[in-house]
Design a protein around this motif. Structure first.
Motif, PDB file in Angstrom:
ATOM      1  N   ALA A 133       0.851  -1.193   0.000  1.00 43.88           N
ATOM      2  CA  ALA A 133       0.000   0.000   0.000  1.00 43.88           C
ATOM      3  C   ALA A 133       0.884   1.240   0.000  1.00 43.88           C
ATOM      4  O   ALA A 133       1.860   1.317   0.736  1.00 43.88           O
ATOM      5  CB  ALA A 133      -0.911   0.008   1.216  1.00 43.88           C
ATOM      6  N   ALA A 134       0.533   2.192  -0.847  1.00 50.82           N
ATOM      7  CA  ALA A 134       1.270   3.452  -0.945  1.00 50.82           C
ATOM      8  C   ALA A 134       0.326   4.606  -0.629  1.00 50.82           C
ATOM      9  O   ALA A 134      -0.892   4.432  -0.580  1.00 50.82           O
ATOM     10  CB  ALA A 134       1.879   3.606  -2.341  1.00 50.82           C
ATOM     11  N   LEU A 139      -5.310   7.913  -0.472  1.00 52.36           N
ATOM     12  CA  LEU A 139      -5.935   9.106  -1.048  1.00 52.36           C
ATOM     13  C   LEU A 139      -7.016   8.747  -2.055  1.00 52.36           C
ATOM     14  O   LEU A 139      -7.981   9.486  -2.244  1.00 52.36           O
ATOM     15  CB  LEU A 139      -4.872   9.978  -1.727  1.00 52.36           C
ATOM     16  CG  LEU A 139      -3.797  10.561  -0.804  1.00 52.36           C
ATOM     17  CD1 LEU A 139      -2.724  11.277  -1.624  1.00 52.36           C
ATOM     18  CD2 LEU A 139      -4.414  11.494   0.227  1.00 52.36           C
ATOM     19  N   ALA A 140      -6.862   7.589  -2.713  1.00 50.81           N
ATOM     20  CA  ALA A 140      -7.824   7.175  -3.737  1.00 50.81           C
ATOM     21  C   ALA A 140      -9.042   6.471  -3.148  1.00 50.81           C
ATOM     22  O   ALA A 140      -9.935   6.059  -3.882  1.00 50.81           O
ATOM     23  CB  ALA A 140      -7.143   6.251  -4.744  1.00 50.81           C
ATOM     24  N   GLY A 141      -9.103   6.314  -1.844  1.00 50.64           N
ATOM     25  CA  GLY A 141     -10.287   5.742  -1.223  1.00 50.64           C
ATOM     26  C   GLY A 141     -10.189   4.275  -0.864  1.00 50.64           C
ATOM     27  O   GLY A 141     -11.180   3.667  -0.470  1.00 50.64           O
ATOM     28  N   ASP A 146      -4.546   2.090   4.165  1.00 51.80           N
ATOM     29  CA  ASP A 146      -4.546   3.269   5.017  1.00 51.80           C
ATOM     30  C   ASP A 146      -3.841   2.949   6.336  1.00 51.80           C
ATOM     31  O   ASP A 146      -3.819   1.795   6.764  1.00 51.80           O
ATOM     32  CB  ASP A 146      -6.027   3.624   5.263  1.00 51.80           C
ATOM     33  CG  ASP A 146      -6.221   4.844   6.084  1.00 51.80           C
ATOM     34  OD1 ASP A 146      -6.226   4.720   7.323  1.00 51.80           O
ATOM     35  OD2 ASP A 146      -6.380   5.929   5.506  1.00 51.80           O
ATOM     36  N   VAL A 147      -3.288   3.967   6.969  1.00 47.09           N
ATOM     37  CA  VAL A 147      -2.579   3.786   8.238  1.00 47.09           C
ATOM     38  C   VAL A 147      -3.470   3.115   9.281  1.00 47.09           C
ATOM     39  O   VAL A 147      -3.037   2.198   9.987  1.00 47.09           O
ATOM     40  CB  VAL A 147      -2.051   5.148   8.774  1.00 47.09           C
ATOM     41  CG1 VAL A 147      -1.503   5.009  10.180  1.00 47.09           C
ATOM     42  CG2 VAL A 147      -0.996   5.711   7.841  1.00 47.09           C
ATOM     43  N   SER A 148      -4.725   3.543   9.368  1.00 49.30           N
ATOM     44  CA  SER A 148      -5.605   2.961  10.392  1.00 49.30           C
ATOM     45  C   SER A 148      -5.879   1.484  10.115  1.00 49.30           C
ATOM     46  O   SER A 148      -6.026   0.690  11.057  1.00 49.30           O
ATOM     47  CB  SER A 148      -6.914   3.747  10.508  1.00 49.30           C
ATOM     48  OG  SER A 148      -7.624   3.715   9.299  1.00 49.30           O
ATOM     49  N   PHE A 149      -5.931   1.096   8.858  1.00 47.61           N
ATOM     50  CA  PHE A 149      -6.110  -0.315   8.522  1.00 47.61           C
ATOM     51  C   PHE A 149      -4.919  -1.139   9.019  1.00 47.61           C
ATOM     52  O   PHE A 149      -5.097  -2.205   9.629  1.00 47.61           O
ATOM     53  CB  PHE A 149      -6.282  -0.496   7.006  1.00 47.61           C
ATOM     54  CG  PHE A 149      -6.301  -1.933   6.577  1.00 47.61           C
ATOM     55  CD1 PHE A 149      -7.426  -2.717   6.755  1.00 47.61           C
ATOM     56  CD2 PHE A 149      -5.174  -2.508   6.000  1.00 47.61           C
ATOM     57  CE1 PHE A 149      -7.437  -4.050   6.373  1.00 47.61           C
ATOM     58  CE2 PHE A 149      -5.174  -3.837   5.607  1.00 47.61           C
ATOM     59  CZ  PHE A 149      -6.308  -4.615   5.796  1.00 47.61           C
ATOM     60  N   PRO A 170       5.481  -0.294   4.326  1.00 47.67           N
ATOM     61  CA  PRO A 170       6.551   0.713   4.349  1.00 47.67           C
ATOM     62  C   PRO A 170       6.399   1.860   3.338  1.00 47.67           C
ATOM     63  O   PRO A 170       7.013   2.900   3.520  1.00 47.67           O
ATOM     64  CB  PRO A 170       7.814  -0.105   4.050  1.00 47.67           C
ATOM     65  CG  PRO A 170       7.482  -1.478   4.485  1.00 47.67           C
ATOM     66  CD  PRO A 170       6.030  -1.645   4.177  1.00 47.67           C
ATOM     67  N   LEU A 171       5.576   1.677   2.330  1.00 48.53           N
ATOM     68  CA  LEU A 171       5.408   2.737   1.321  1.00 48.53           C
ATOM     69  C   LEU A 171       4.216   3.646   1.627  1.00 48.53           C
ATOM     70  O   LEU A 171       3.938   4.565   0.868  1.00 48.53           O
ATOM     71  CB  LEU A 171       5.207   2.106  -0.069  1.00 48.53           C
ATOM     72  CG  LEU A 171       6.286   1.137  -0.539  1.00 48.53           C
ATOM     73  CD1 LEU A 171       5.923   0.578  -1.908  1.00 48.53           C
ATOM     74  CD2 LEU A 171       7.649   1.809  -0.570  1.00 48.53           C
ATOM     75  N   LEU A 172       3.541   3.406   2.723  1.00 45.21           N
ATOM     76  CA  LEU A 172       2.285   4.087   3.025  1.00 45.21           C
ATOM     77  C   LEU A 172       2.377   5.604   3.094  1.00 45.21           C
ATOM     78  O   LEU A 172       1.415   6.294   2.797  1.00 45.21           O
ATOM     79  CB  LEU A 172       1.714   3.533   4.329  1.00 45.21           C
ATOM     80  CG  LEU A 172       0.221   3.639   4.540  1.00 45.21           C
ATOM     81  CD1 LEU A 172      -0.574   3.119   3.352  1.00 45.21           C
ATOM     82  CD2 LEU A 172      -0.178   2.902   5.785  1.00 45.21           C
ATOM     83  N   THR A 173       3.516   6.118   3.456  1.00 41.76           N
ATOM     84  CA  THR A 173       3.666   7.576   3.535  1.00 41.76           C
ATOM     85  C   THR A 173       4.416   8.130   2.331  1.00 41.76           C
ATOM     86  O   THR A 173       4.772   9.311   2.313  1.00 41.76           O
ATOM     87  CB  THR A 173       4.394   7.970   4.828  1.00 41.76           C
ATOM     88  OG1 THR A 173       5.682   7.347   4.840  1.00 41.76           O
ATOM     89  CG2 THR A 173       3.604   7.557   6.060  1.00 41.76           C
TER      90      THR A 173
END
Length: 177
Positions: A133-134, A139-141, A146-149, A170-173
């Motif tokens: 996840a990036a 942002l795309a919904g 998402d971080v909370s997930f 690791p790519l989430l942010t």
């Protein structure tokens, strides 16, 4: 750290970056799982042998394995996604920012894939599971990018009484750039 990692690996850009990031961070065993669900972007899977070769050239001391799992049942239970139903147009990711849930969302896909990766990690005695996840996914919904997930998945996974596994994205942010 056991220096073993299980990585959800499509062969696409994000998971390929993660593959090399894991080797850079000192993982000595990288066990990847590729999920074949009849997805629209199956061509990513054809990159796996090349990425394996590149990794072995650059990191000859890293053990790399890949399992391809047939989860084609997702096409049957998730016909509402443009990734599993070719009759639905696939949206341009740059045009869906802010959507509650894009047409390309596959219901609970990441949760299922991460759960399978965690089961594999436990059997290998690996301490971490990574998925690609990036920032753009959140942002795309995509609620499962998402971080909370990731936080909630870790709360669930930590209920395991024997083997502690941490789920990471690791790519989430990070942006695609």
């Amino acid at each position: 750290m056991s220096k073993k990692l299980v990585l959800s690996f499509s062969g696409g850009m994000d998971s390929s970056v993660l593959l090399f990031m894991a080797a850079d961070r000192g993982f000595k065993e990288i066990h990847t799982v590729t999920f074949d669900y009849g997805q629209r972007h199956r061509r990513e899977m054809s990159n796996i042998p090349l990425q394996k070769w590149n990794l072995e050239e650059r990191y000859p001391d890293v053990k790399f394995t890949n399992k391809v799992l047939d989860v084609s049942y997702l096409k049957d239970i998730s016909p509402t996604s443009s990734l599993t139903n070719l009759d639905i147009d696939n949206p341009d990711i740059s045009k869906i920012a802010g959507d509650a849930q894009p047409a390309s969302y596959v219901p609970f896909r990441n949760q299922m894939f991460i759960s399978i990766c965690c089961a594999y990690a436990e059997s290998l005695e690996a301490d971490e599971v990574w998925y690609g996840a990036a920032q753009v996914d959140s942002l795309a919904g995509y609620w499962d990018g998402d971080v909370s997930f990731v936080e909630k998945m870790n709360q669930l996974v930590c209920l395991n009484r024997e083997h502690k596994i941490t789920v990471k994205a690791p790519l989430l942010t990070m942006s695609k750039a």
